[in-house]
Design a protein around this motif. Structure first.
Motif: not given
Lengths: 499, 499
Positions: A245, A248, A251-252
């Protein structure tokens, strides 16, 4: 050792069409193999409906010409070919002739990285008919492809403006050399780096890369994968964020970058490889900026070409590094440049030139006769016009250029306008006159050349036509020759029909 | 010495993307380089909107894998690469690891010349993660291009029916190997000959050819040119008749054939290279037949592809030999096959397999997990259906195949239907298990395979879809995995957003 030699240590003398050898045999049998001939290599239409073309491939073409000689292995193969009656196709004496053959023609060429236009000879080969004919196919293979890809690269760079562009199309390239020659030509055309390590090594091109989805899949979680990569490459990590994704993934990436920061880690970039690149890049930019990572690059890939890059930029995408693969290395929307190599002059037994052409019902397919040169006029603003003329005929003082496709379109150039002749001597009797420029010099030349084109000519869609054509008296000479040939044809036809 | 070795005596181990080496370095640093992994090479969509694809390139892929080792020159280059902080990108100990690296994976593959369908692994690589990853790019380069061209050739041959087809696209090919690999793949796909002498020599492909317009231009008249060529090639002359005027050219050809007849000359063919090929071939046939030359071939060329060949035949063109160039060797209408190479299984520390996939919002871009095999069912009429299944899971007795793109499309195969498993062992721990078939055997296999497809699947335009999909329990396993990954992703996203 040159790069082509490194790559192709096998003899390349058979890298040609059978018909070049059968014609060579025929010329040899007729006793006209050594007659002086002039061939020109040119294309008829700029690729991608563009306004200009970037010449590339000359260094490889010259390497090819210099290595030309038939090895015993080559001759054994040729002696194995059989005619329809199962006798050898070629006499032994001809193979002996080939054994001693070396390339002794004069070659003039437009330097690599130059902008060029339809009908302009990129290469002129002058020398013994047999030799000049023989090299047709490999010269076309090398020049057609590299010129095509250099032009595509220049267009992509035009769209990307000051952003970095990296070529990474090797996996979709047309064969091994398809990838290597494409990497070289793309670099000539303006691309900044390649993912292709062998091209990097052979041609001294900067290499760049990120990682694959499989890297992420190989770890328990995406964050673990990023962390492991980040530890291995604290200064060069570009995390591919779309395995599961995309946002996401961003963000990781940020999370890992923060975690590793105390170790000196700095995230070089993230890569988007799917989805709505405009939306995702804007959102990713926000996330990165909020995390204080304003200098982390956003790299995008996924079947991009100059049109998509333009469109994404217009939409406000926050991408600043472009990875271009398939569309660049295969020139997907036009995977071949239709370059040709035509006989234009042949010395007669009496020592006089016979200027010759191939007729066609399509105007642009009728070739130009003569010993051609290209004169480019320029002023302080840039290039003004190109004129193809016959070196073997006197030039009128008043310069008038006629469009080869529409003789009513003419351009006159004021007397005294500065000019340069584009075809420069490269080989004299087969010997290299001077070292050819390296890729960095070629890139510099390409940038200067494109900079001298009016921006309306550089436009990607519906560009303005740069004035390029035939010198008026040369155009008239060609027209007379065409009419004479047509007349002769009709007379001969009538004779035939009367029989 | 193998042909690839002959061609590329330089080490090809750097013929890969930089990121394969950076990932290799990362795996090595993480201590997971030797973990057992399974990758599959497959494509997602048949090229040219066709009903089938012809697998090609395996022999070259295997040669590549077997020669894989890093030379000192390669390692010197890798040691020269710099990270962002100007330190070496790779540690010395890693380069030492590469120095000793040899390819020790197991490789299973579908034989060359087989017909294959989307999602079916053409090659399965099982072995140490680092090695299996490293070879991704070159395997894709080799397989994507040769499979593309073999398929294009099969389509052209389908259109040409029993007529001879000769490949002569070298001058427009994408680089030197673009021409060589294309000549080989076209021969695999069904083309009968090539004009490319080096391909003829390296791959033992029959060579054929005619002559160029320049041959005609080099003589006083077209008839003189034909006569000279005819004397040199009394059994193999194919006169190119359109240098000035096509039908006049045909008359000159007939005239010369009659003149040389007493010397034993027999005109093999004439070639049409421009104009209305239907009209000209019908008229030329009449002229030849009237002259008692009913067995003189009419060869046509000029940017032909399978659609134009079909159309010309429907129009009643009297062409019986086809020369196909640019459109074939570049696969002009689709110059790249989008083959991919995906990690599908990785052994965990506890020795159990972790089956893995890459998610995508596009259904066909989500990869398949597991250790895959392809089972092909057949009966007396030909091939019935293909089923991709996971070798690591038990197979239910009742065979149900689910379309990967539409899970409501299912096909059940009666118990007891004959089948064969397509992936066959090729390398075991890197060692070749048996000699691969030669090109003639591959061609025979290709002809048999295509012969077992229903003609509705062989149709060039809007073909019927051959039933090929995932075994039902495997499909369920994949679906569960996708759902679990999506759920995990959403949860992680919520966590992120809650912070």
């Amino acid at each position: 050792m040159t790069t082509l030699q490194q790559l192709y240590r096998s003899s390349l003398s058979l890298l040609t069409d059978l018909y070049q050898l059968t014609m060579a045999y025929g010329y040899w049998k007729e006793g006209i193999a050594e007659r002086e001939a002039v061939f020109h290599l040119y294309f008829r239409k700029a690729p991608f409906k563009g306004g200009y073309t970037v010449a590339a491939g000359l260094a490889h073409a010259v390497e090819y010409l210099q290595q030309l000689h038939f090895t015993e292995e080559d001759l054994t193969y040729l002696s194995s070919l059989r005619a329809g009656n199962n006798e050898p196709l070629f006499e032994k004496a001809f193979l002996d002739y080939l054994r001693n053959l070396r390339f002794t023609c004069d070659v003039d060429a437009i330097p690599e990285g130059s902008v060029v236009f339809p009908s302009e000879p990129l290469i002129r080969v002058r020398g013994p008919l047999l030799q000049a004919q023989l090299v047709e196919t490999p010269l076309l293979t090398i020049m057609n492809f590299q010129t095509l890809i250099a032009t595509k690269a220049a267009r992509i760079k035009e769209a990307a403006k000051d952003d970095l562009v990296s070529e990474f199309g090797m996996r979709r390239a047309q064969g091994i050399d398809g990838s290597l020659a494409a990497a070289r030509a793309a670099y000539v055309g303006g691309v900044d780096a390649t993912s292709n390590l062998l091209a990097g090594k052979l041609f001294d091109i900067p290499v760049s890369g990120t990682h694959a989805h499989s890297w992420v899949q190989a770890f328990e979680s995406e964050a673990d994968a990023f962390e492991a990569y980040g530890k291995a490459f604290p200064h060069d990590s570009i995390f591919l964020v779309d395995t599961y994704n995309t946002l996401e993934g961003v963000r990781h990436a940020i999370e890992v970058a923060k975690k590793l920061k105390p170790t000196g880690f700095k995230l070089k970039g993230i890569r988007l490889d799917s989805g709505d690149l405009t939306y995702l890049s804007i959102e990713a930019r926000k996330l990165l900026d909020e995390a204080g990572m304003a200098d982390t690059n956003i790299v995008a890939s996924n079947d991009l070409d100059e049109n998509i890059v333009s469109s994404l930029k217009q939409q406000g995408a926050r991408i600043n590094v472009w990875g271009i693969g398939t569309q660049l290395v295969t020139a997907y929307d036009q995977p071949a440049l239709g370059g040709v190599y035509k006989l234009a002059a042949l010395k007669q037994e009496n020592g006089e030139w016979n200027f010759t052409l191939k007729l066609s019902e399509q105007l642009e397919k009728t070739s130009n006769p003569g010993i051609q040169q290209v004169r480019r006029y320029y002023d302080a603003h840039g290039f003004v016009a190109d004129m193809i003329y016959n070196e073997a005929a006197p030039l009128p003082e008043k310069v008038l250029i006629v469009s080869p496709l529409d003789s009513t379109r003419r351009k006159s150039v004021p007397v005294g306008t500065a000019y340069k002749d584009l075809l420069q001597p490269v080989l004299a009797k087969g010997k290299l006159l001077h070292e050819l420029p390296d890729l960095k010099a070629i890139r510099k030349h390409r940038a200067e050349e494109i900079g001298k084109l009016h921006e309306s000519i550089r436009r990607l869609l519906n560009p303005h036509a740069y004035p390029a054509g035939l010198e008026a008296s040369f155009h008239q000479f060609k027209t007379d020759l065409v009419l004479a040939l047509r007349e002769k044809g009709e007379e001969a036809l009538k004779e035939q029909q009367a029989q």
